[in-house]
Design a protein around this motif. Structure first.
Motif, PDB file in Angstrom:
ATOM      1  N   LEU A 102       0.854  -1.184   0.000  1.00  0.00           N
ATOM      2  CA  LEU A 102       0.000   0.000   0.000  1.00  0.00           C
ATOM      3  C   LEU A 102       0.887   1.229   0.000  1.00  0.00           C
ATOM      4  N   SER A 103       0.384   2.292  -0.609  1.00  0.00           N
ATOM      5  CA  SER A 103       1.140   3.540  -0.586  1.00  0.00           C
ATOM      6  C   SER A 103       0.207   4.719  -0.407  1.00  0.00           C
ATOM      7  N   PHE A 104       0.499   5.518   0.596  1.00  0.00           N
ATOM      8  CA  PHE A 104      -0.156   6.811   0.738  1.00  0.00           C
ATOM      9  C   PHE A 104       0.576   7.783  -0.191  1.00  0.00           C
ATOM     10  N   ALA A 105       0.387   9.057  -0.017  1.00  0.00           N
ATOM     11  CA  ALA A 105       0.927  10.056  -0.947  1.00  0.00           C
ATOM     12  C   ALA A 105       2.438   9.903  -1.133  1.00  0.00           C
ATOM     13  N   GLN A 106       2.879  10.066  -2.383  1.00  0.00           N
ATOM     14  CA  GLN A 106       4.301  10.055  -2.726  1.00  0.00           C
ATOM     15  C   GLN A 106       4.622  11.290  -3.552  1.00  0.00           C
ATOM     16  N   LYS A 107       5.875  11.720  -3.485  1.00  0.00           N
ATOM     17  CA  LYS A 107       6.290  12.911  -4.238  1.00  0.00           C
ATOM     18  C   LYS A 107       6.823  12.578  -5.617  1.00  0.00           C
ATOM     19  N   THR A 108       7.387  11.396  -5.793  1.00  0.00           N
ATOM     20  CA  THR A 108       8.041  11.079  -7.055  1.00  0.00           C
ATOM     21  C   THR A 108       7.490   9.795  -7.649  1.00  0.00           C
ATOM     22  N   GLU A 118       5.984  -1.612 -11.126  1.00  0.00           N
ATOM     23  CA  GLU A 118       5.981  -0.921 -12.418  1.00  0.00           C
ATOM     24  C   GLU A 118       4.579  -0.720 -12.981  1.00  0.00           C
ATOM     25  N   ASP A 119       3.655  -1.624 -12.669  1.00  0.00           N
ATOM     26  CA  ASP A 119       2.310  -1.546 -13.243  1.00  0.00           C
ATOM     27  C   ASP A 119       1.570  -0.265 -12.871  1.00  0.00           C
ATOM     28  N   ILE A 120       1.989   0.395 -11.788  1.00  0.00           N
ATOM     29  CA  ILE A 120       1.281   1.613 -11.383  1.00  0.00           C
ATOM     30  C   ILE A 120       1.399   2.693 -12.447  1.00  0.00           C
ATOM     31  N   ARG A 121       2.405   2.612 -13.309  1.00  0.00           N
ATOM     32  CA  ARG A 121       2.539   3.588 -14.393  1.00  0.00           C
ATOM     33  C   ARG A 121       1.368   3.506 -15.366  1.00  0.00           C
ATOM     34  N   GLU A 122       0.735   2.326 -15.448  1.00  0.00           N
ATOM     35  CA  GLU A 122      -0.387   2.129 -16.375  1.00  0.00           C
ATOM     36  C   GLU A 122      -1.720   2.546 -15.758  1.00  0.00           C
ATOM     37  N   TRP A 123      -1.702   2.967 -14.506  1.00  0.00           N
ATOM     38  CA  TRP A 123      -2.938   3.361 -13.815  1.00  0.00           C
ATOM     39  C   TRP A 123      -2.746   4.762 -13.221  1.00  0.00           C
ATOM     40  N   PRO A 124      -2.681   5.769 -14.057  1.00  0.00           N
ATOM     41  CA  PRO A 124      -2.371   7.128 -13.565  1.00  0.00           C
ATOM     42  C   PRO A 124      -3.378   7.660 -12.557  1.00  0.00           C
ATOM     43  N   GLN A 175      -9.153  -8.068  -7.625  1.00  0.00           N
ATOM     44  CA  GLN A 175      -9.516  -7.365  -8.852  1.00  0.00           C
ATOM     45  C   GLN A 175      -8.258  -6.853  -9.543  1.00  0.00           C
ATOM     46  N   PRO A 176      -8.338  -6.687 -10.863  1.00  0.00           N
ATOM     47  CA  PRO A 176      -7.156  -6.227 -11.599  1.00  0.00           C
ATOM     48  C   PRO A 176      -6.867  -4.757 -11.334  1.00  0.00           C
ATOM     49  N   GLY A 177      -5.606  -4.392 -11.560  1.00  0.00           N
ATOM     50  CA  GLY A 177      -5.233  -2.985 -11.439  1.00  0.00           C
ATOM     51  C   GLY A 177      -5.118  -2.532 -10.006  1.00  0.00           C
ATOM     52  N   PHE A 178      -5.298  -1.232  -9.814  1.00  0.00           N
ATOM     53  CA  PHE A 178      -5.105  -0.610  -8.508  1.00  0.00           C
ATOM     54  C   PHE A 178      -6.384   0.110  -8.079  1.00  0.00           C
ATOM     55  N   THR A 179      -6.542   0.212  -6.788  1.00  0.00           N
ATOM     56  CA  THR A 179      -7.694   0.926  -6.246  1.00  0.00           C
ATOM     57  C   THR A 179      -7.229   1.868  -5.152  1.00  0.00           C
ATOM     58  N   ALA A 192      -4.779   6.116 -10.188  1.00  0.00           N
ATOM     59  CA  ALA A 192      -4.538   5.551  -8.861  1.00  0.00           C
ATOM     60  C   ALA A 192      -3.136   5.823  -8.356  1.00  0.00           C
ATOM     61  N   ASN A 193      -2.327   6.540  -9.122  1.00  0.00           N
ATOM     62  CA  ASN A 193      -0.942   6.768  -8.736  1.00  0.00           C
ATOM     63  C   ASN A 193      -0.876   7.632  -7.467  1.00  0.00           C
ATOM     64  N   PRO A 194      -0.131   7.195  -6.456  1.00  0.00           N
ATOM     65  CA  PRO A 194      -0.095   7.955  -5.186  1.00  0.00           C
ATOM     66  C   PRO A 194       0.550   9.332  -5.289  1.00  0.00           C
ATOM     67  N   ILE A 195       1.187   9.659  -6.403  1.00  0.00           N
ATOM     68  CA  ILE A 195       1.709  11.024  -6.529  1.00  0.00           C
ATOM     69  C   ILE A 195       0.565  12.026  -6.662  1.00  0.00           C
TER      70      ILE A 195
END
Length: 465
Positions: free
Chosen positions: A367-373, A383-389, A412-416, A391-394
């Motif tokens: 799990l990831s809360f807010a990220q800066k980069t 790496e898959d988080i790049r395909e789900w903008p 479920q597939p992907g990110f939530t 849901a990206n924590p940035i």
């Protein structure tokens, strides 16, 4: 005449009953509407509008089917040999509501299934005046359409622990997703979990809820290493220490001693498993008061693993301790699962210098809360988080998203994205006080057992975790 009067009385009798039912339902509906809060009232009106307009909207969105085969009644009633007009079939829709929006269940038709409903989701959102709409399969031949008028991620929530043992041991209730649906993960057979995010965005609060919800069970024991404090009386876990069989702060030597103890516990359990449990994996029988699930919490994990640079004796000693800490925690994560040891690692940025990749990459849940980069987001979620903008924590750096995390869900597939609730210090202190008597050192539970009787052959290959 008498028969006619009796018939009329029967008709009016049934009519009176129907009228009474209608009046009763109307009164119930009005009372429910009046007692609802403003958000729920708006959802009630939204649900009524959806029901009223559905038969007209569905064909416009190509969510209807044309049946060209006449029914038997239509065929018999056609006497002038004119072609019978095809019927337009509209999926049956049942709509319920909650404070955030509506939940609709629709029956599928030939040519109108899950794919067609998902394709129409953006248009349904516009027509239903929703922020977003999601369509999922409920059961064969039926879909669930979830529409939220308000963004659940922007509404802060609180959780008050009940103090009762959960029905399912090792199920972690996380909060609500972006459609206001409850999200939980099953931590059975899970070796480790990573939690990342900027300071003050909800990492420790998330773990606090886990402890508070699981504390009433004697089949679970907790131990904590918190790298942002020096003593147990400081920091976010001060209220919960009573429910932990051990706690260390940011001292690397103390942490090293704790990790050594836990590795020794794992080895002792390997030797005792056949004798006590009769099986090689604890999960075949499940955790119990005599063989509890050991939850190892390592907060601000980078404190214990950071590579110290320098040639002076003190720095060299710290570097050696950090390297051994990483090796010991690697042992727990890679070999502790079957023995009932779960490691939860929290840090601000879970890059390789904070959590070594040979530990991080073995943890299946992140799990990831807010990220800066973007680098930090990829380190936390892959790496898959790049395909789900979306849901990206940035994108969670706004203070409105404190308590919101992104994760790759098991089912479920992907990110939530998940809104995790806040647990007050007063509530966590109360739970710790109520359940302190359940605290036991798992190593003490093995005392007095002859482990040499069933110890594995030293010449045999090591047991798989």
């Amino acid at each position: 005449m008498k028969d006619i009067n009796d018939a009329l009385e029967g008709v009016f009798g049934y009519g009176g009953m129907a009228l009474a039912v209608l009046v009763g339902w109307s009164v119930w509906w009005v009372v429910r509407y009046v007692r609802a809060d403003a958000m729920t009232r708006q959802s009630i009106r939204q649900a009524m509008r959806i029901r009223r307009t559905w038969k007209r909207l569905a064909p416009m969105l190509k969510l209807s089917a044309t049946d060209k085969t006449p029914t038997m009644a239509a065929a018999l009633s056609s006497t002038d040999n004119k072609p019978i007009k095809p019927r337009v079939l509209v999926p049956a829709l049942k709509v319920t509501h909650d404070a955030y929006g509506v939940i609709a269940r629709a029956n599928c038709l030939p040519g109108v299934g899950l794919e067609q409903f998902q394709k129409a989701a953006p248009h349904l959102a516009d027509a239903w005046r929703c922020t977003r709409v999601a369509v999922t399969q409920d059961k064969p031949g039926q879909v669930v359409i979830r529409g939220v008028r308000l963004d659940p991620l922007k509404f802060k929530t609180e959780h008050q622990p009940t103090g009762e043992v959960l029905d399912e041991i090792a199920r972690w209730d996380l909060g609500l997703d972006e459609y206001a649906q409850p999200v939980s993960v099953d931590l059975t057979q899970v070796p480790g979990v990573t939690v990342a995010g900027l300071p003050g965005f909800g990492k420790t609060s998330l773990i606090n809820r886990l402890i508070c919800d699981w504390a009433p069970s004697p089949a679970i024991q907790f131990v904590c290493a918190d790298g942002k404090v020096s003593t147990a009386k400081e920091g976010d876990y001060a209220h919960l220490v009573k429910r932990m069989f051990d706690f260390v702060g940011d001292d690397l030597e103390e942490a090293n001693a704790l990790f050594r103890r836990l590795v020794e516990l794992r080895r002792a359990r390997v030797s005792a498993a056949e004798h006590i449990l009769g099986v090689q994996s604890m999960w075949e029988v499940g955790p119990s008061a005599g063989w509890p699930l050991v939850v190892v919490i390592i907060d601000e994990a980078h404190t214990y693993f950071r590579d110290h640079k320098g040639s002076d004796p003190k720095t060299k000693k710290l570097a050696a301790l950090a390297a051994e800490n990483a090796r010991l925690v690697e042992d727990l994560v890679k070999k502790g699962r079957s023995m009932g040891i779960l490691v939860i690692l929290a840090t601000q940025k879970s890059t390789g210098d904070a959590i070594p990749t040979f530990i991080r990459d073995v943890c299946p849940i992140g799990l990831s809360f807010a990220q800066k980069t973007a680098e930090a987001a990829v380190a936390a979620l892959g790496e898959d988080i790049r395909e789900w903008p979306d849901a990206n924590p940035i994108n969670l750096q706004d203070r409105a998203y404190v308590g919101v995390a992104s994760m790759n869900h098991q089912s479920q597939p992907g990110f939530t994205r998940i809104r995790t609730p806040y647990v007050s210090g007063q509530d966590s202190a109360a739970i710790a006080q109520q359940t302190a008597h359940l605290t036991n050192d798992p190593a003490d539970l093995l005392t007095g057992i002859d482990l040499t009787k069933n110890a594995p052959d030293s010449t045999a290959p090591p047991m798989a975790a």
